[in-house]
Design a protein around this motif. Sequence first.
Motif, PDB file in Angstrom:
ATOM      1  N   TYR A 327       0.882  -1.412  -0.131  1.00 50.80           N
ATOM      2  CA  TYR A 327      -0.096   0.071   0.005  1.00 50.80           C
ATOM      3  C   TYR A 327       0.974   1.415  -0.154  1.00 50.80           C
ATOM      4  N   ALA A 328       0.360   2.248  -0.737  1.00 54.52           N
ATOM      5  CA  ALA A 328       0.904   3.568  -0.560  1.00 54.52           C
ATOM      6  C   ALA A 328      -0.140   4.386   0.041  1.00 54.52           C
ATOM      7  N   TYR A 329       0.460   5.500   1.073  1.00 51.09           N
ATOM      8  CA  TYR A 329      -0.770   6.212   1.682  1.00 51.09           C
ATOM      9  C   TYR A 329      -0.255   7.835   1.698  1.00 51.09           C
ATOM     10  N   PRO A 330      -0.575   8.182   0.360  1.00 47.91           N
ATOM     11  CA  PRO A 330      -0.004   9.683   0.399  1.00 47.91           C
ATOM     12  C   PRO A 330      -0.976  10.575   0.969  1.00 47.91           C
ATOM     13  N   ASP A 331      -0.186  11.683   1.725  1.00 46.31           N
ATOM     14  CA  ASP A 331      -0.847  12.725   2.443  1.00 46.31           C
ATOM     15  C   ASP A 331      -1.378  13.728   1.436  1.00 46.31           C
ATOM     16  N   VAL A 332      -2.684  13.977   1.167  1.00 51.15           N
ATOM     17  CA  VAL A 332      -3.190  14.697   0.214  1.00 51.15           C
ATOM     18  C   VAL A 332      -3.620  16.099   0.687  1.00 51.15           C
ATOM     19  N   THR A 333      -3.287  16.502   1.749  1.00 49.81           N
ATOM     20  CA  THR A 333      -3.991  17.556   2.596  1.00 49.81           C
ATOM     21  C   THR A 333      -3.429  18.911   1.577  1.00 49.81           C
ATOM     22  N   GLY A 334      -2.419  18.860   0.929  1.00 55.05           N
ATOM     23  CA  GLY A 334      -2.062  20.209   0.173  1.00 55.05           C
ATOM     24  C   GLY A 334      -2.822  20.406  -0.923  1.00 55.05           C
ATOM     25  N   LEU A 335      -3.847  19.194  -1.463  1.00 57.32           N
ATOM     26  CA  LEU A 335      -4.924  19.546  -2.302  1.00 57.32           C
ATOM     27  C   LEU A 335      -6.261  19.936  -1.957  1.00 57.32           C
ATOM     28  N   LEU A 336      -6.588  19.627  -0.766  1.00 59.59           N
ATOM     29  CA  LEU A 336      -7.839  19.944  -0.382  1.00 59.59           C
ATOM     30  C   LEU A 336      -8.000  21.425  -0.164  1.00 59.59           C
ATOM     31  N   GLY A 337      -9.133  21.948  -0.685  1.00 57.02           N
ATOM     32  CA  GLY A 337      -9.584  23.177  -0.718  1.00 57.02           C
ATOM     33  C   GLY A 337      -9.095  23.869  -2.136  1.00 57.02           C
ATOM     34  N   LYS A 338      -8.494  23.213  -2.974  1.00 59.23           N
ATOM     35  CA  LYS A 338      -8.251  23.578  -4.207  1.00 59.23           C
ATOM     36  C   LYS A 338      -9.421  23.146  -5.275  1.00 59.23           C
ATOM     37  N   THR A 339      -9.483  24.073  -6.330  1.00 59.62           N
ATOM     38  CA  THR A 339     -10.382  23.715  -7.311  1.00 59.62           C
ATOM     39  C   THR A 339      -9.568  22.673  -8.278  1.00 59.62           C
ATOM     40  N   ILE A 340     -10.245  21.523  -8.733  1.00 55.49           N
ATOM     41  CA  ILE A 340      -9.787  20.434  -9.275  1.00 55.49           C
ATOM     42  C   ILE A 340     -11.072  20.031 -10.563  1.00 55.49           C
ATOM     43  N   ASP A 341     -10.730  20.670 -11.715  1.00 57.81           N
ATOM     44  CA  ASP A 341     -11.585  20.354 -12.812  1.00 57.81           C
ATOM     45  C   ASP A 341     -13.113  20.689 -12.746  1.00 57.81           C
ATOM     46  N   GLY A 342     -12.855  22.064 -11.798  1.00 58.27           N
ATOM     47  CA  GLY A 342     -14.486  22.521 -11.614  1.00 58.27           C
ATOM     48  C   GLY A 342     -14.926  22.222 -10.294  1.00 58.27           C
ATOM     49  N   VAL A 343     -14.400  21.284  -9.620  1.00 59.24           N
ATOM     50  CA  VAL A 343     -14.949  20.735  -8.054  1.00 59.24           C
ATOM     51  C   VAL A 343     -13.655  21.163  -6.895  1.00 59.24           C
ATOM     52  N   THR A 344     -14.270  21.584  -5.953  1.00 54.33           N
ATOM     53  CA  THR A 344     -13.408  22.041  -4.992  1.00 54.33           C
ATOM     54  C   THR A 344     -13.405  21.026  -3.632  1.00 54.33           C
ATOM     55  N   PRO A 345     -12.851  19.968  -3.465  1.00 55.12           N
ATOM     56  CA  PRO A 345     -12.808  18.984  -2.499  1.00 55.12           C
ATOM     57  C   PRO A 345     -12.161  19.514  -1.234  1.00 55.12           C
TER      58      PRO A 345
END
Length: 401
Positions: A327-345
Motif C-alpha cells: 500500500y501507498a498512503y499519500p498525504d493529500v492535505t495540500g490538495l484540499l480546498g483547491k479547485t480541480i476540474d471545477g470541483v473543490t474537495p
Amino acid sequence: MNSPRISPRIAAIAPSATLAVDAKAKELKAAGRPVIGFGAGEPDFPTPSYIVDAAAEALRDPANYRYSPATGLPALKKAIAEKTLRDSGVQIDPSQVIVTNGGKQAVYEAFATVIAEGDDVLLPAPYWTTYPEAIRLAGGNPIEVFAGSELEYKVTPEMLEEAYTENTKALIFVSPSNPTGAVYTPEETRAIGEWVKSKGIFVLADEIYEHLTYDDTPFTSILKAVPELADHAIILNGVAKTYAMTGWRVGWMYGPADVIKAAGNLQSHLTSNVNNIAQHAAIAAVSGSLDAVEQMRSAFDRRRKAIVEGLNAIEGITCPTPKGAFYAYPDVTGLLGKTIDGVTPQTSEELATLILEKAEVAVVPGEAFGPSGYLRLSYALGDDDLAEGVRRIQELLATAQ
C-alpha cells in the motif's frame, strides 16, 4: 415491545470501506467504464500451483468430508508452529494455535476473548478498517493514537503513554502496516514491547504482511523483540497476503494458553472447523519453499517504487516510501480546498469521489482509516494498470489551483 428491530451494536457497524470501493469499481467496470481499482488489498497473482495441487489431493480424501477439530487440523497447527519458529524466531507449542476462517475471524475472536465492556484499546492510526468495529463489537472503546506522514505513520511509546488510561486493556500493533505500509524497526518494536510489558496490558499483533518488506527492512515480531510478553501477546496471521490466498479463508492466532482455550470455546460455537480442503492447502503453503513468495514480493517492490515516484510527482501530495505490505498512503492535505476540474474537495473522501468520477480510478479515502487528508492505494495490481492509473490521477490533479 420497545427493543429495536436491529441490535444497536450491530446497527452501529460501518461497512468495510475498502470492500465498498472495490465493489463500486467492479460495478462500474461491469457497466463498461474503464475503471482502474487501487482499492482492494488483494494480490493479483494466482495461488502457487503446489498449494492448489495439495488442495486437489485433499479433495479426494473422504476423511476431509467430515468435521475436524474446531481449532484446526493438528497437522496444520504443527506446521504453523514450525513456520513461526522459522520466520519469526518465536517458539510456540501447536496447542497455542487456533486456525480461523481467515485473518478477520482471528481479529474478532482475539478482541472478543480479552476485551470486556468498557475496556479501552489503544489503536494506532491510520488503522485497518476492521479493528475499531471489532473492538466495539467486543464492548470496548477504540482510542485512536494518530501518527502522520511526518512520523512515517509510526507511533511512539510516548504517544501511547499520553493516550493510556486506567481502563486501557490492550494495544493493537501492526507491522508491516495496512493501510500505510509502515514497518517498525527492531529498536522501535522493542521499545513499544517494553512499554506494553511495563503496563501489563495485552498486545494484539497483526503480522499477516510479515514476508512483504523492502529495502532490506527486517520484519520483527514483537514477541521476538520482547519474549517476556509471551503471557500478554496474541499474534494474528494468515495465508491470504503472503501466498495470494485471499479467497481460501485460512488465518490463525496464537497466544497464552488461557486465552487460546477461551477463544477455542468461542470458535466451537461460532463456526466449528475451518474448511478441511483449505486447511490442507495452508499446510502446503506454510511448510513449502518461499520461492514463489519472493517472486511476488519482487513484483510488489517494483510497483512500490513506481507508484511512490508517480504520486510524489504531483504538486500537493506527499507520499512516504512504504517499507512493507503493498500500500501507498499519500498525504493529500495540500490538495484540499483547491479547485480541480471545477470541483473543490474539502476532504479526502470528496477527493476520492472526484478521482473516481473524473479519472475513473478507485482509491480509498483516509476517513476509512482515521483522519481525513489521506488516500490509500494498493499496488497489488498489474504494472500496466498501475502506470495508467497513476497517469490518470496525475493528469486530473495537475489542474488543481
